[in-house]
Design a protein around this motif. Structure first.
Motif, PDB file in Angstrom:
ATOM      1  N   TYR A 180       9.063   9.929   2.045  1.00 44.48           N
ATOM      2  CA  TYR A 180       8.325   8.907   1.150  1.00 44.48           C
ATOM      3  C   TYR A 180      10.035   8.099   1.213  1.00 44.48           C
ATOM      4  O   TYR A 180       9.028   7.088   0.834  1.00 44.48           O
ATOM      5  CB  TYR A 180       8.119   9.781  -0.168  1.00 44.48           C
ATOM      6  CG  TYR A 180       6.893  10.610   0.322  1.00 44.48           C
ATOM      7  CD1 TYR A 180       6.228   9.838   1.272  1.00 44.48           C
ATOM      8  CD2 TYR A 180       6.851  11.595  -0.811  1.00 44.48           C
ATOM      9  CE1 TYR A 180       5.172  11.392   1.558  1.00 44.48           C
ATOM     10  CE2 TYR A 180       5.356  12.384  -0.208  1.00 44.48           C
ATOM     11  CZ  TYR A 180       4.298  11.821   1.367  1.00 44.48           C
ATOM     12  OH  TYR A 180       3.552  12.491   0.718  1.00 44.48           O
TER      13      TYR A 180
ATOM     14  N   HIS B 188       3.085   1.964  -9.881  1.00 42.78           N
ATOM     15  CA  HIS B 188       4.108   2.497 -10.571  1.00 42.78           C
ATOM     16  C   HIS B 188       4.329   1.691 -11.890  1.00 42.78           C
ATOM     17  O   HIS B 188       4.587   0.476 -11.768  1.00 42.78           O
ATOM     18  CB  HIS B 188       4.478   2.644  -9.324  1.00 42.78           C
ATOM     19  CG  HIS B 188       4.316   3.521  -8.636  1.00 42.78           C
ATOM     20  ND1 HIS B 188       3.259   2.761  -7.760  1.00 42.78           N
ATOM     21  CD2 HIS B 188       4.454   4.596  -8.276  1.00 42.78           C
ATOM     22  CE1 HIS B 188       3.249   3.981  -6.992  1.00 42.78           C
ATOM     23  NE2 HIS B 188       3.793   5.560  -7.348  1.00 42.78           N
TER      24      HIS B 188
ATOM     25  N   ARG C 122       1.876   6.084   3.800  1.00 45.49           N
ATOM     26  CA  ARG C 122       2.372   7.445   3.226  1.00 45.49           C
ATOM     27  C   ARG C 122       1.625   8.724   4.361  1.00 45.49           C
ATOM     28  O   ARG C 122       2.241   8.953   5.067  1.00 45.49           O
ATOM     29  CB  ARG C 122       1.984   7.796   2.423  1.00 45.49           C
ATOM     30  CG  ARG C 122       2.609   7.455   0.881  1.00 45.49           C
ATOM     31  CD  ARG C 122       2.709   7.691  -0.522  1.00 45.49           C
ATOM     32  NE  ARG C 122       2.708   9.018  -0.577  1.00 45.49           N
ATOM     33  CZ  ARG C 122       3.406  10.099  -1.932  1.00 45.49           C
ATOM     34  NH1 ARG C 122       3.280   9.156  -2.608  1.00 45.49           N
ATOM     35  NH2 ARG C 122       3.351  11.562  -1.888  1.00 45.49           N
TER      36      ARG C 122
ATOM     37  N   ASP D  99       3.507   1.060  -5.063  1.00 46.95           N
ATOM     38  CA  ASP D  99       3.002   0.569  -4.606  1.00 46.95           C
ATOM     39  C   ASP D  99       2.079   0.963  -3.653  1.00 46.95           C
ATOM     40  O   ASP D  99       1.083   1.238  -3.000  1.00 46.95           O
ATOM     41  CB  ASP D  99       2.366  -0.589  -5.510  1.00 46.95           C
ATOM     42  CG  ASP D  99       2.078  -0.481  -6.975  1.00 46.95           C
ATOM     43  OD1 ASP D  99       2.630   0.817  -7.736  1.00 46.95           O
ATOM     44  OD2 ASP D  99       2.148  -1.608  -7.824  1.00 46.95           O
TER      45      ASP D  99
ATOM     46  N   GLU E  16       1.608   3.589  -0.371  1.00 46.59           N
ATOM     47  CA  GLU E  16       0.484   4.736  -1.063  1.00 46.59           C
ATOM     48  C   GLU E  16      -0.117   4.485   0.041  1.00 46.59           C
ATOM     49  O   GLU E  16      -0.422   6.154   0.634  1.00 46.59           O
ATOM     50  CB  GLU E  16      -0.464   4.320  -2.249  1.00 46.59           C
ATOM     51  CG  GLU E  16       0.016   4.333  -3.633  1.00 46.59           C
ATOM     52  CD  GLU E  16       1.374   6.061  -3.814  1.00 46.59           C
ATOM     53  OE1 GLU E  16       0.637   6.830  -3.330  1.00 46.59           O
ATOM     54  OE2 GLU E  16       2.211   6.661  -3.850  1.00 46.59           O
TER      55      GLU E  16
END
Length: 175
Positions: free
Chosen positions: A43, A67, A85, A79, A82
Motif C-alpha cells: 500500500y 481521506h 489496492r 483516495d 482505494e
C-alpha cells in the motif's frame, strides 16, 4: 468481511495456523504477521506511485476527497489508491506467497512487529514492478495499457470531471 476471507486465497499449506503466512485479520502500525507486512509495504508503494502521478499531472496530492488532509499525508493519492489496492497490491502479495517467491526467511520479527529483510523488499519490489507493467484493457477506451499507465489515465479522468469535461468519474475495473 473482505479481509476475513483473504486467507482463503493463500495456498492452504502456507496459511495453516502457525504457518509462515497464517492470516486472521488486517492490522498495521506495526503489522504483526508476514501477510500484513506485505500488504502495508505494498500500500505504501502504491501510494508513492499515485503521489508521483497526481503531482506530475498538476494535482496537489495532499488535498483529497475522502481521506482527511493531514500534514505529510497524500490524501488524494490515498483516495485514488482505494480502487487499485486489490488489483495491484493484494494481487502482488498473493502471487508472491502462492508462487513461493517470498518465504519465512524474508521477514524479521522484532518487538511484536514484522518487517521485510532487504532481500524480502527486493523480491516484493520486483513482483510489484511486474504487476505495474502488466497490460490490461481499459474498459472506457478499449485499448491495452499497463497498470502504471492506468493510474495516470484514471487521475486524468478525475481531472476531467473536476473541470466539467466529463460528467462522472468511473472507477477502473477489470471485469
Amino acid at each position: 468481511t473482505y479481509f476475513g476471507e483473504f486467507a482463503s486465497m493463500v495456498r492452504e499449506d502456507l496459511r495453516l495456523p502457525g504457518g509462515p503466512f497464517s492470516f486472521e485479520h488486517r492490522n498495521r502500525r506495526p503489522p504483526t504477521d508476514a501477510v500484513n507486512c506485505l500488504l502495508s509495504f505494498g500500500y505504501g508503494q502504491l501510494t508513492k506511485e499515485l503521489t508521483t502521478t497526481t503531482f506530475a499531472i498538476g494535482f496537489d496530492p495532499y488535498q483529497g476527497f475522502y481521506h482527511r488532509p493531514k500534514y505529510g499525508r497524500p490524501a488524494l493519492a490515498l483516495d485514488l489508491a482505494e480502487e487499485f489496492r486489490p488489483l495491484i497490491v493484494e494481487s502482488t502479495v498473493l502471487t508472491l506467497i502462492n508462487n513461493g517467491e517470498i518465504g519465512e526467511h524474508d521477514f524479521l520479527v522484532r518487538a511484536g512487529g514484522v518487517s521485510l529483510t532487504a532481500d524480502g523488499r527486493r523480491a516484493f519490489l520486483r513482483a510489484f514492478d511486474r504487476r505495474m507493467e502488466t497490460e490490461v484493457t481499459h474498459p472506457r477506451f478499449g485499448y491495452r495499457i499497463t497498470y502504471r499507465r492506468v493510474l495516470d489515465v484514471q487521475a486524468r479522468l478525475l481531472g476531467a470531471v473536476l473541470l466539467g469535461e466529463i460528467p462522472e468519474y468511473v472507477p477502473f475495473v477489470t471485469r
